[in-house]
Design an enzyme around this catalytic site. Structure first.
Site, mmCIF file in Angstrom:
data_model
loop_
_atom_site.group_PDB
_atom_site.id
_atom_site.type_symbol
_atom_site.label_atom_id
_atom_site.label_comp_id
_atom_site.label_asym_id
_atom_site.label_seq_id
_atom_site.Cartn_x
_atom_site.Cartn_y
_atom_site.Cartn_z
ATOM 1 N N ILE A 22 0.869 -1.210 -0.158
ATOM 2 C CA ILE A 22 0.194 0.092 0.073
ATOM 3 C C ILE A 22 0.901 1.263 -0.072
ATOM 4 C CG2 ILE A 22 -1.771 1.135 1.354
ATOM 5 C CD1 ILE A 22 -2.782 -1.343 2.447
ATOM 6 N N ASP A 65 14.053 2.099 10.610
ATOM 7 C CA ASP A 65 13.196 1.439 11.388
ATOM 8 C C ASP A 65 12.364 2.349 12.205
ATOM 9 O OD1 ASP A 65 11.853 -0.347 13.136
ATOM 10 O OD2 ASP A 65 13.468 -1.707 13.155
ATOM 11 N N VAL A 66 11.033 2.044 11.745
ATOM 12 C CA VAL A 66 10.046 3.092 12.497
ATOM 13 C C VAL A 66 10.135 3.112 13.900
ATOM 14 C CG1 VAL A 66 8.641 3.568 10.319
ATOM 15 C CG2 VAL A 66 7.970 1.693 11.994
ATOM 16 N N TYR A 159 -2.954 -6.640 16.959
ATOM 17 C CA TYR A 159 -3.257 -5.856 15.736
ATOM 18 C C TYR A 159 -4.375 -5.032 15.720
ATOM 19 C CZ TYR A 159 -3.436 -4.810 10.802
ATOM 20 O OH TYR A 159 -3.515 -4.151 9.518
ATOM 21 N N LYS A 163 -4.739 -0.828 15.948
ATOM 22 C CA LYS A 163 -5.455 -0.107 14.788
ATOM 23 C C LYS A 163 -6.551 0.676 15.445
ATOM 24 C CE LYS A 163 -2.891 -1.189 11.317
ATOM 25 N NZ LYS A 163 -1.998 -0.075 10.637
ATOM 26 N N VAL A 192 -6.654 -6.336 1.532
ATOM 27 C CA VAL A 192 -5.760 -5.866 0.442
ATOM 28 C C VAL A 192 -4.847 -6.661 0.088
ATOM 29 C CG1 VAL A 192 -4.281 -3.918 -0.510
ATOM 30 C CG2 VAL A 192 -6.231 -3.452 1.312
HETATM 31 P P1 NDP Z 1 3.197 -4.961 3.797
HETATM 32 O O1 NDP Z 1 3.534 -6.050 4.528
HETATM 33 O O2 NDP Z 1 3.080 -5.236 2.239
HETATM 34 O O3 NDP Z 1 3.869 -3.645 3.772
HETATM 35 C C1 NDP Z 1 4.411 -3.020 5.156
HETATM 36 C C2 NDP Z 1 5.031 -2.089 4.849
HETATM 37 O O4 NDP Z 1 5.588 -1.496 6.234
HETATM 38 C C3 NDP Z 1 6.684 -2.198 4.370
HETATM 39 O O5 NDP Z 1 6.918 -1.129 3.748
HETATM 40 C C4 NDP Z 1 7.550 -2.603 5.725
HETATM 41 O O6 NDP Z 1 8.720 -2.270 5.329
HETATM 42 C C5 NDP Z 1 6.851 -1.566 6.602
HETATM 43 N N1 NDP Z 1 7.617 -1.729 7.853
HETATM 44 C C6 NDP Z 1 7.201 -2.595 8.821
HETATM 45 N N2 NDP Z 1 7.768 -2.613 9.872
HETATM 46 C C7 NDP Z 1 8.610 -1.706 9.744
HETATM 47 C C8 NDP Z 1 9.491 -1.290 10.724
HETATM 48 N N3 NDP Z 1 9.982 -1.654 11.969
HETATM 49 N N4 NDP Z 1 10.252 -0.031 10.247
HETATM 50 C C9 NDP Z 1 10.144 0.334 8.853
HETATM 51 N N5 NDP Z 1 9.060 -0.148 7.994
HETATM 52 C C10 NDP Z 1 8.387 -1.143 8.485
HETATM 53 O O7 NDP Z 1 1.708 -4.543 4.241
HETATM 54 P P2 NDP Z 1 0.820 -3.531 3.652
HETATM 55 O O8 NDP Z 1 1.148 -2.792 2.390
HETATM 56 O O9 NDP Z 1 -0.486 -4.570 3.235
HETATM 57 O O10 NDP Z 1 0.065 -2.840 4.768
HETATM 58 C C11 NDP Z 1 0.617 -1.429 4.863
HETATM 59 C C12 NDP Z 1 -0.480 -0.858 5.919
HETATM 60 O O11 NDP Z 1 -1.804 -1.184 5.731
HETATM 61 C C13 NDP Z 1 -0.111 -1.465 7.341
HETATM 62 O O12 NDP Z 1 -0.131 -0.277 8.290
HETATM 63 C C14 NDP Z 1 -1.106 -2.351 7.406
HETATM 64 O O13 NDP Z 1 -1.423 -2.628 9.012
HETATM 65 C C15 NDP Z 1 -2.221 -1.733 6.898
HETATM 66 N N6 NDP Z 1 -3.489 -2.687 6.149
HETATM 67 C C16 NDP Z 1 -3.252 -3.692 5.488
HETATM 68 C C17 NDP Z 1 -4.163 -4.306 5.202
HETATM 69 C C18 NDP Z 1 -4.103 -5.323 4.157
HETATM 70 O O14 NDP Z 1 -5.113 -6.163 3.997
HETATM 71 N N7 NDP Z 1 -2.987 -5.543 3.421
HETATM 72 C C19 NDP Z 1 -5.550 -4.315 5.631
HETATM 73 C C20 NDP Z 1 -5.832 -3.151 6.526
HETATM 74 C C21 NDP Z 1 -4.608 -2.528 6.776
HETATM 75 P P3 NDP Z 1 10.307 -3.150 5.308
HETATM 76 O O15 NDP Z 1 9.987 -3.829 3.943
HETATM 77 O O16 NDP Z 1 11.278 -2.400 5.794
HETATM 78 O O17 NDP Z 1 9.533 -4.236 6.446
#
Ligand code: NDP
Length: 254
Positions: A22, A65-66, A159, A163, A192
């Site tokens: 996303i 890293d957030v 989780y 949220k 998603v």
């Molecule tokens: P992905 O797993 O594809 O992506 C997650 C992203 O978060 C990556 O860019 C990852 O980066 C980053 N991230 C995770 N942990 C860290 C960290 N400690 N430091 C820096 N970056 C971090 O997930 P989505 O794209 O699906 O999710 C994006 C958002 O949408 C999230 O907040 C998720 O909770 C929310 N969401 C998703 C849904 C779904 O069905 N997919 C539904 C509802 C909400 P890195 O590669 O560095 O780990």
């Protein structure tokens, strides 16, 4: 000229977790809408490398890293150093973890809360002073329908709680800054297609439940969340603050 309000020309955006899923879709759309964009995540993916190569002047990368307490100030500082200002923050980085409530140990709980709640809090806290000094800004937090309802068939209470807290942080921050030019909103996606859901999609039982409980009969594409984020970030949403925009194919209607 109303359609111009959907654009982000001249704006600078910071998108966390923008290397895939996303977040990457949001960064791509914001760039298309005219923004300059600082993307953060822990690793630079091939897809992100392509984005940076396509937009060498307007897209930049900051590895972080957030959950690192020093990261928020560093990433806001990097956006201002590279592009001179910060107008839009998208708190998108997040992680999920499934399992019974009584098996969730402190390390798993901390990982979820530190990433999904504490980090967005800290990053917004670092961004707000910059936005106030500029006279305004927009913050878009990526929440989830998990903040509104219980998920099924998987259990993921930490989780869900994280949220729900993001949604409430969104509303209260919106209230606090409504008179000072900063709008704060959230997108609450349904299911998603992304790395986060890949395991569930590959599981026939989970996929059947997720899809079957979605009245539109399909999961979303990341691009369908990016358009929601663009609306909330743009002047098209000039009177929208404190909103949690549910984009779930009807999942939470029943
Ligand atoms: P992905 O797993 O594809 O992506 C997650 C992203 O978060 C990556 O860019 C990852 O980066 C980053 N991230 C995770 N942990 C860290 C960290 N400690 N430091 C820096 N970056 C971090 O997930 P989505 O794209 O699906 O999710 C994006 C958002 O949408 C999230 O907040 C998720 O909770 C929310 N969401 C998703 C849904 C779904 O069905 N997919 C539904 C509802 C909400 P890195 O590669 O560095 O780990």
């Amino acid at each position: 000229m109303t359609m111009e309000k959907f654009r982000l020309d001249g704006r600078v955006a910071l998108v966390t977790g923008g290397n895939r899923g996303i977040g990457l879709a949001i960064a791509e759309l914001f760039l298309e809408a005219g923004a300059r964009c600082l993307v953060t995540a822990r690793v630079e993916t091939p897809a992100l490398a392509r984005l940076l190569a396509t937009h060498p002047e307007t897209a930049a990368w900051h590895g972080a890293d957030v959950t690192d307490p020093a990261a928020p100030a560093a990433m806001v500082g990097a956006a201002v150093a590279r592009f001179g200002r910060l107008d839009v923050l998208v708190n998108n980085a997040g992680v999920a973890d499934n399992g019974d409530f009584h098996d969730f140990d402190d390390a798993r709980l901390a990982r979820i809360m530190d990433t999904n709640l504490v980090a967005p809090f800290r990053i917004a806290r670092a961004a707000v002073p910059v936005m106030l000094a500029q006279g305004g800004g927009a913050i878009v937090n990526i929440g989830s329908i998990s903040g509104e309802v219980a998920n099924r068939p998987q259990f993921q209470v930490a989780y869900n709680a994280s949220k729900a807290a993001v949604h409430q942080m969104t509303r209260v921050m919106a209230f606090e800054y409504a008179g000072r030019g900063i709008r704060v909103n959230a997108v609450a996606p349904g299911y998603v297609v992304s790395d986060m859901t890949a395991g569930g999609i590959a599981n026939p039982e989970w996929n059947r439940v997720w899809t079957g409980n979605t009245p539109m009969g399909r999961l979303a594409r990341p691009e369908e969340m990016a358009t929601c984020a663009l609306f909330l970030a743009s002047d098209a949403a000039s009177y929208v603050t404190g909103a949690v925009l549910v984009a779930d194919g009807g999942y939470t209607t029943h």
